[in-house]
Design a protein around this motif. Structure first.
Motif, PDB file in Angstrom:
ATOM      1  N   CYS A   1       0.845  -1.187   0.000  1.00  0.00           N
ATOM      2  CA  CYS A   1       0.000   0.000   0.000  1.00  0.00           C
ATOM      3  C   CYS A   1       0.882   1.239   0.000  1.00  0.00           C
ATOM      4  N   GLY A   2       0.350   2.318  -0.539  1.00  0.00           N
ATOM      5  CA  GLY A   2       1.067   3.580  -0.522  1.00  0.00           C
ATOM      6  C   GLY A   2       0.948   4.275   0.815  1.00  0.00           C
ATOM      7  N   SER A   3       1.892   5.153   1.102  1.00  0.00           N
ATOM      8  CA  SER A   3       1.884   5.851   2.387  1.00  0.00           C
ATOM      9  C   SER A   3       0.631   6.713   2.545  1.00  0.00           C
ATOM     10  N   ARG A   4       0.107   7.274   1.459  1.00  0.00           N
ATOM     11  CA  ARG A   4      -1.100   8.113   1.552  1.00  0.00           C
ATOM     12  C   ARG A   4      -2.306   7.276   1.972  1.00  0.00           C
ATOM     13  N   GLU A   5      -2.433   6.083   1.395  1.00  0.00           N
ATOM     14  CA  GLU A   5      -3.535   5.195   1.754  1.00  0.00           C
ATOM     15  C   GLU A   5      -3.448   4.789   3.227  1.00  0.00           C
ATOM     16  N   ILE A   6      -2.240   4.506   3.686  1.00  0.00           N
ATOM     17  CA  ILE A   6      -2.031   4.140   5.086  1.00  0.00           C
ATOM     18  C   ILE A   6      -2.353   5.324   5.984  1.00  0.00           C
ATOM     19  N   PHE A   7      -1.848   6.502   5.619  1.00  0.00           N
ATOM     20  CA  PHE A   7      -2.119   7.718   6.382  1.00  0.00           C
ATOM     21  C   PHE A   7      -3.624   7.953   6.505  1.00  0.00           C
ATOM     22  N   ASP A   8      -4.339   7.840   5.394  1.00  0.00           N
ATOM     23  CA  ASP A   8      -5.792   8.055   5.414  1.00  0.00           C
ATOM     24  C   ASP A   8      -6.492   7.062   6.344  1.00  0.00           C
ATOM     25  N   SER A   9      -6.022   5.820   6.359  1.00  0.00           N
ATOM     26  CA  SER A   9      -6.607   4.816   7.244  1.00  0.00           C
ATOM     27  C   SER A   9      -6.353   5.164   8.711  1.00  0.00           C
ATOM     28  N   LEU A  10      -5.132   5.575   9.024  1.00  0.00           N
ATOM     29  CA  LEU A  10      -4.794   5.937  10.410  1.00  0.00           C
ATOM     30  C   LEU A  10      -5.577   7.166  10.863  1.00  0.00           C
ATOM     31  N   VAL A  11      -5.662   8.162   9.996  1.00  0.00           N
ATOM     32  CA  VAL A  11      -6.405   9.384  10.340  1.00  0.00           C
ATOM     33  C   VAL A  11      -7.894   9.070  10.504  1.00  0.00           C
ATOM     34  N   GLY A  12      -8.427   8.224   9.624  1.00  0.00           N
ATOM     35  CA  GLY A  12      -9.830   7.821   9.741  1.00  0.00           C
ATOM     36  C   GLY A  12     -10.116   7.174  11.079  1.00  0.00           C
ATOM     37  N   ARG A  13      -9.210   6.333  11.534  1.00  0.00           N
ATOM     38  CA  ARG A  13      -9.390   5.682  12.841  1.00  0.00           C
ATOM     39  C   ARG A  13      -9.299   6.704  13.962  1.00  0.00           C
ATOM     40  N   GLU A  14      -8.368   7.648  13.850  1.00  0.00           N
ATOM     41  CA  GLU A  14      -8.219   8.685  14.888  1.00  0.00           C
ATOM     42  C   GLU A  14      -9.477   9.542  15.005  1.00  0.00           C
ATOM     43  N   ARG A  15     -10.193   9.722  13.912  1.00  0.00           N
ATOM     44  CA  ARG A  15     -11.432  10.507  13.957  1.00  0.00           C
ATOM     45  C   ARG A  15     -12.499   9.825  14.810  1.00  0.00           C
ATOM     46  N   LEU A  16     -12.411   8.510  14.928  1.00  0.00           N
ATOM     47  CA  LEU A  16     -13.357   7.766  15.768  1.00  0.00           C
ATOM     48  C   LEU A  16     -13.049   7.927  17.246  1.00  0.00           C
ATOM     49  N   GLY A  17     -11.834   8.286  17.558  1.00  0.00           N
ATOM     50  CA  GLY A  17     -11.386   8.460  18.934  1.00  0.00           C
ATOM     51  C   GLY A  17      -9.878   8.302  18.973  1.00  0.00           C
ATOM     52  N   SER A  18      -9.260   9.063  19.832  1.00  0.00           N
ATOM     53  CA  SER A  18      -7.804   9.046  19.908  1.00  0.00           C
ATOM     54  C   SER A  18      -7.282   7.670  20.316  1.00  0.00           C
ATOM     55  N   THR A  19      -6.154   7.309  19.741  1.00  0.00           N
ATOM     56  CA  THR A  19      -5.482   6.064  20.118  1.00  0.00           C
ATOM     57  C   THR A  19      -4.362   6.332  21.119  1.00  0.00           C
ATOM     58  N   GLY A  20      -4.360   7.536  21.705  1.00  0.00           N
ATOM     59  CA  GLY A  20      -3.418   7.858  22.775  1.00  0.00           C
ATOM     60  C   GLY A  20      -3.850   7.146  24.042  1.00  0.00           C
ATOM     61  N   LEU A  21      -3.024   6.205  24.501  1.00  0.00           N
ATOM     62  CA  LEU A  21      -3.389   5.376  25.652  1.00  0.00           C
ATOM     63  C   LEU A  21      -3.173   6.055  26.989  1.00  0.00           C
ATOM     64  N   GLY A  22      -2.342   7.070  27.011  1.00  0.00           N
ATOM     65  CA  GLY A  22      -1.927   7.683  28.262  1.00  0.00           C
ATOM     66  C   GLY A  22      -0.494   7.287  28.573  1.00  0.00           C
ATOM     67  N   HIS A  23       0.092   7.990  29.533  1.00  0.00           N
ATOM     68  CA  HIS A  23       1.477   7.742  29.951  1.00  0.00           C
ATOM     69  C   HIS A  23       2.460   7.893  28.799  1.00  0.00           C
ATOM     70  N   GLY A  24       2.123   8.767  27.832  1.00  0.00           N
ATOM     71  CA  GLY A  24       3.040   9.059  26.740  1.00  0.00           C
ATOM     72  C   GLY A  24       3.049   8.063  25.603  1.00  0.00           C
TER      73      GLY A  24
END
Length: 158
Positions: free
Chosen positions: A39-62
């Motif tokens: 896959c291209g980096s743009r397609e991967i980026f779009d997938s990651l950003v799409g998931r982040e829009r559903l809710g942050s994947t920041g777990l805490g503690h950095g």
């Protein structure tokens, strides 16, 4: 699961100077694309950003575990970045994130996706382990520490 099934030394970066969540996601997208994801980096980026829009994947503690699914991907791949300075990732504890493990899985992965995320969440909830990653001075040491945790984890659960 062995973490080295997901990452390779070329997809582990120590002390990246990116300064925003968007740039972090762009960097890990490029790293995963270079790993033979098909896959291209743009397609991967779009997938990651799409998931982040559903809710942050920041777990805490950095720590953040951005992840996404892509049709046509052949295997799960990851990338790990240790940031020189933490960035705002909308984490649950509102603390800056400096350890980022990004995961890309094929669209058809369902149970596997959840199992990998559970393994990563367990790994990065180990505060001593995260501190050892923060103390790593170069890419090779960072990769070795990631791989060593996996080996220890397998030995204690077998």
């Amino acid at each position: 699961m062995n973490i080295t099934d997901l990452i390779a030394p070329a997809r582990v970066v120590c002390r990246s100077d990116v300064a925003s969540k968007k740039r972090v996601l762009d960097l890990v997208s490029e790293l995963i694309a270079s790993g033979g994801s098909g896959c291209g980096s743009r397609e991967i980026f779009d997938s990651l950003v799409g998931r982040e829009r559903l809710g942050s994947t920041g777990l805490g503690h950095g720590v953040a575990l951005p992840h996404g699914r892509i049709p046509g991907a052949e295997q799960a791949l990851g990338a790990f970045v240790k940031l020189a300075r933490g960035v705002d990732f909308d984490a649950i504890d509102q603390q800056p994130v400096d350890l980022v493990f990004a995961l890309l899985v094929p669209e058809h992965f369902t149970d596997e996706h959840l199992k990998i995320l559970a393994h990563l969440a367990e790994m990065f909830s180990d505060r001593a382990f995260c501190q050892s990653l923060r103390e790593a001075a170069d890419d090779a040491t960072l990769y070795q520490r990631l791989a060593a945790w996996s080996a220890v984890s397998r030995a204690t659960t077998s």
